[in-house]
Design a protein around this motif. Structure first.
Motif, PDB file in Angstrom:
ATOM      1  N   GLY A 182     -12.654   0.787  -6.026  1.00 23.29           N
ATOM      2  CA  GLY A 182     -11.347   0.054  -6.553  1.00 23.29           C
ATOM      3  C   GLY A 182     -10.393   0.042  -5.370  1.00 23.29           C
ATOM      4  N   THR A 183      -9.214  -0.422  -5.718  1.00 26.77           N
ATOM      5  CA  THR A 183      -8.076  -0.453  -4.615  1.00 26.77           C
ATOM      6  C   THR A 183      -6.812   0.289  -5.188  1.00 26.77           C
ATOM      7  OG1 THR A 183      -8.797  -2.726  -4.130  1.00 26.77           O
ATOM      8  CG2 THR A 183      -6.622  -2.080  -3.405  1.00 26.77           C
ATOM      9  N   LEU A 184      -6.409   0.955  -4.386  1.00 26.97           N
ATOM     10  CA  LEU A 184      -5.088   1.796  -4.908  1.00 26.97           C
ATOM     11  C   LEU A 184      -4.040   1.210  -3.896  1.00 26.97           C
ATOM     12  CD1 LEU A 184      -4.637   4.360  -6.398  1.00 26.97           C
ATOM     13  CD2 LEU A 184      -4.809   5.478  -4.475  1.00 26.97           C
ATOM     14  N   ILE A 185      -2.743   0.845  -4.531  1.00 25.16           N
ATOM     15  CA  ILE A 185      -1.696   0.539  -3.844  1.00 25.16           C
ATOM     16  C   ILE A 185      -0.611   1.496  -4.052  1.00 25.16           C
ATOM     17  CG2 ILE A 185      -0.034  -1.350  -3.668  1.00 25.16           C
ATOM     18  CD1 ILE A 185      -2.090  -3.322  -4.848  1.00 25.16           C
ATOM     19  N   VAL A 186      -0.193   2.255  -2.886  1.00 25.32           N
ATOM     20  CA  VAL A 186       0.851   3.004  -2.886  1.00 25.32           C
ATOM     21  C   VAL A 186       2.203   2.417  -2.308  1.00 25.32           C
ATOM     22  CG1 VAL A 186       1.173   5.235  -2.186  1.00 25.32           C
ATOM     23  CG2 VAL A 186      -1.044   4.934  -2.431  1.00 25.32           C
ATOM     24  N   GLU A 187       3.176   2.618  -2.970  1.00 28.41           N
ATOM     25  CA  GLU A 187       4.524   1.956  -2.658  1.00 28.41           C
ATOM     26  C   GLU A 187       5.436   2.921  -2.495  1.00 28.41           C
ATOM     27  OE1 GLU A 187       5.467  -1.128  -5.242  1.00 28.41           O
ATOM     28  OE2 GLU A 187       3.482  -2.265  -5.076  1.00 28.41           O
ATOM     29  N   SER A 188       6.389   2.910  -1.437  1.00 24.65           N
ATOM     30  CA  SER A 188       7.612   3.757  -1.346  1.00 24.65           C
ATOM     31  C   SER A 188       8.884   2.823  -1.456  1.00 24.65           C
ATOM     32  CB  SER A 188       7.237   4.525  -0.007  1.00 24.65           C
ATOM     33  OG  SER A 188       7.625   3.371   1.097  1.00 24.65           O
ATOM     34  N   ALA A 189       9.882   3.512  -1.261  1.00 27.79           N
ATOM     35  CA  ALA A 189      11.230   2.927  -1.539  1.00 27.79           C
ATOM     36  C   ALA A 189      11.485   1.513  -0.587  1.00 27.79           C
ATOM     37  CB  ALA A 189      12.366   3.912  -1.601  1.00 27.79           C
ATOM     38  N   GLY A 190      11.052   0.462  -1.195  1.00 23.68           N
ATOM     39  CA  GLY A 190      11.225  -0.545  -0.296  1.00 23.68           C
ATOM     40  C   GLY A 190      10.839  -0.923   0.928  1.00 23.68           C
ATOM     41  N   GLN A 191       9.715   0.063   1.379  1.00 23.61           N
ATOM     42  CA  GLN A 191       9.268  -0.050   2.707  1.00 23.61           C
ATOM     43  C   GLN A 191       7.679  -0.298   2.580  1.00 23.61           C
ATOM     44  OE1 GLN A 191       9.974   3.951   4.396  1.00 23.61           O
ATOM     45  NE2 GLN A 191      12.177   3.648   4.511  1.00 23.61           N
ATOM     46  N   ILE A 192       7.359  -0.854   3.702  1.00 26.22           N
ATOM     47  CA  ILE A 192       5.850  -1.265   3.643  1.00 26.22           C
ATOM     48  C   ILE A 192       5.459   0.073   4.753  1.00 26.22           C
ATOM     49  CG2 ILE A 192       4.122  -2.653   4.487  1.00 26.22           C
ATOM     50  CD1 ILE A 192       5.331  -3.875   2.259  1.00 26.22           C
ATOM     51  N   GLN A 193       4.482   0.804   4.324  1.00 28.09           N
ATOM     52  CA  GLN A 193       3.892   1.755   5.020  1.00 28.09           C
ATOM     53  C   GLN A 193       2.644   1.649   5.496  1.00 28.09           C
ATOM     54  OE1 GLN A 193       5.507   4.982   5.420  1.00 28.09           O
ATOM     55  NE2 GLN A 193       7.559   4.187   4.287  1.00 28.09           N
ATOM     56  N   ALA A 194       2.265   2.557   6.406  1.00 30.12           N
ATOM     57  CA  ALA A 194       0.629   2.332   6.884  1.00 30.12           C
ATOM     58  C   ALA A 194      -0.531   2.460   5.818  1.00 30.12           C
ATOM     59  CB  ALA A 194       0.486   3.398   7.877  1.00 30.12           C
ATOM     60  N   LEU A 195      -0.043   2.999   4.846  1.00 30.59           N
ATOM     61  CA  LEU A 195      -1.046   3.424   3.659  1.00 30.59           C
ATOM     62  C   LEU A 195      -0.542   2.485   2.548  1.00 30.59           C
ATOM     63  CD1 LEU A 195      -1.290   7.210   3.878  1.00 30.59           C
ATOM     64  CD2 LEU A 195      -3.003   5.240   4.769  1.00 30.59           C
ATOM     65  N   ASN A 196       0.024   1.168   2.559  1.00 34.67           N
ATOM     66  CA  ASN A 196       0.411   0.377   1.566  1.00 34.67           C
ATOM     67  C   ASN A 196      -0.823   0.182   0.519  1.00 34.67           C
ATOM     68  OD1 ASN A 196       1.925  -1.316  -0.257  1.00 34.67           O
ATOM     69  ND2 ASN A 196       1.364  -2.829   0.999  1.00 34.67           N
ATOM     70  N   ARG A 197      -2.060  -0.063   1.057  1.00 42.08           N
ATOM     71  CA  ARG A 197      -3.117  -0.510   0.265  1.00 42.08           C
ATOM     72  C   ARG A 197      -4.381   0.230   0.898  1.00 42.08           C
ATOM     73  NH1 ARG A 197      -3.939  -5.162  -2.725  1.00 42.08           N
ATOM     74  NH2 ARG A 197      -6.035  -5.770  -2.976  1.00 42.08           N
ATOM     75  N   ILE A 198      -5.108   0.917   0.175  1.00 42.29           N
ATOM     76  CA  ILE A 198      -6.387   1.307   0.291  1.00 42.29           C
ATOM     77  C   ILE A 198      -7.494   0.855  -0.359  1.00 42.29           C
ATOM     78  CG2 ILE A 198      -7.763   3.486   0.331  1.00 42.29           C
ATOM     79  CD1 ILE A 198      -4.957   4.976   0.309  1.00 42.29           C
ATOM     80  N   ASP A 199      -8.100  -0.125   0.134  1.00 45.38           N
ATOM     81  CA  ASP A 199      -9.291  -0.940  -0.363  1.00 45.38           C
ATOM     82  C   ASP A 199     -10.698  -0.052  -0.518  1.00 45.38           C
ATOM     83  OD1 ASP A 199      -7.793  -3.292  -1.043  1.00 45.38           O
ATOM     84  OD2 ASP A 199      -8.102  -3.614   1.230  1.00 45.38           O
TER      85      ASP A 199
END
Length: 179
Positions: free
Chosen positions: A125-142
């Motif tokens: 599956g895909t895990l989308i990890v979001e932080s406070a209004g920022q695009i991080q290096a680990l935003n989307r883990i496919d």
């Protein structure tokens, strides 16, 4: 030395590793299909073009480059690691240029879990990890393997009370083991 450091060497002495996985093997379907199609095209070209040393050498070296490309992509997939500790989410990748992306769990504001039909069948599956209004290096883990368990364990670490869900215990047991 060209070999990357083991991902556990980046952990702090106070950190506890909860999850350590690589992307699901289904990630490799695209490179396998591309390489196979290219090799078939080289065989067809070799068969239907007139006999020539130049054509023989050209198709051989192009096929060799395709196999070498596939080998490098396989090694990159094998080396890449996704690690979730009780303090952060990390992604280590690369051979010559080794990079480690990291997001502290305290910065995580939202988790999203997606699973396609193919993912349900194959187990990723895909895990989308979001932080406070920022695009991080680990935003989307496919291509995350065992995504329900990973999602539940990460949710427990970020939002829940420790030890109140079954995920942390399930991920620490060997696969296939049941009570």
């Amino acid at each position: 030395m060209l070999a990357p450091r083991e991902i556990d060497e980046y952990l702090l002495p106070t950190e506890r590793r909860v999850i350590r996985v690589r992307q699901h093997w289904a990630f490799m379907w695209k490179p396998v299909a591309q390489t196979a199609l290219f090799l078939v095209a080289m065989v067809v070209l070799e068969r239907f073009l007139p006999d020539s040393v130049l054509i023989d050498n050209l198709t051989f070296y192009l096929a060799l480059v395709a196999v070498l490309r596939f080998t490098v992509l396989t090694i990159l997939w094998w080396i890449e690691r996704i690690v979730i500790t009780d303090k952060r989410v990390m992604l280590a990748q690369g051979i010559v240029v080794h990079s480690v992306g990291m997001m502290p769990l305290g910065k995580v504001t939202d988790l999203t879990f997606e699973r396609s039909l193919g993912g349900r069948i194959m187990g990723y599956g895909t895990l989308i990890v979001e932080s406070a209004g920022q695009i991080q290096a680990l935003n989307r883990i496919d291509y995350m393997p065992r995504p329900e368990e990973v999602y539940e364990a990460l949710s427990e670490l970020v939002f829940g009370e420790k030890g109140k869900t079954r995920a942390t215990g399930m991920l620490s047991r060997p696969r296939g083991w049941r009570r």
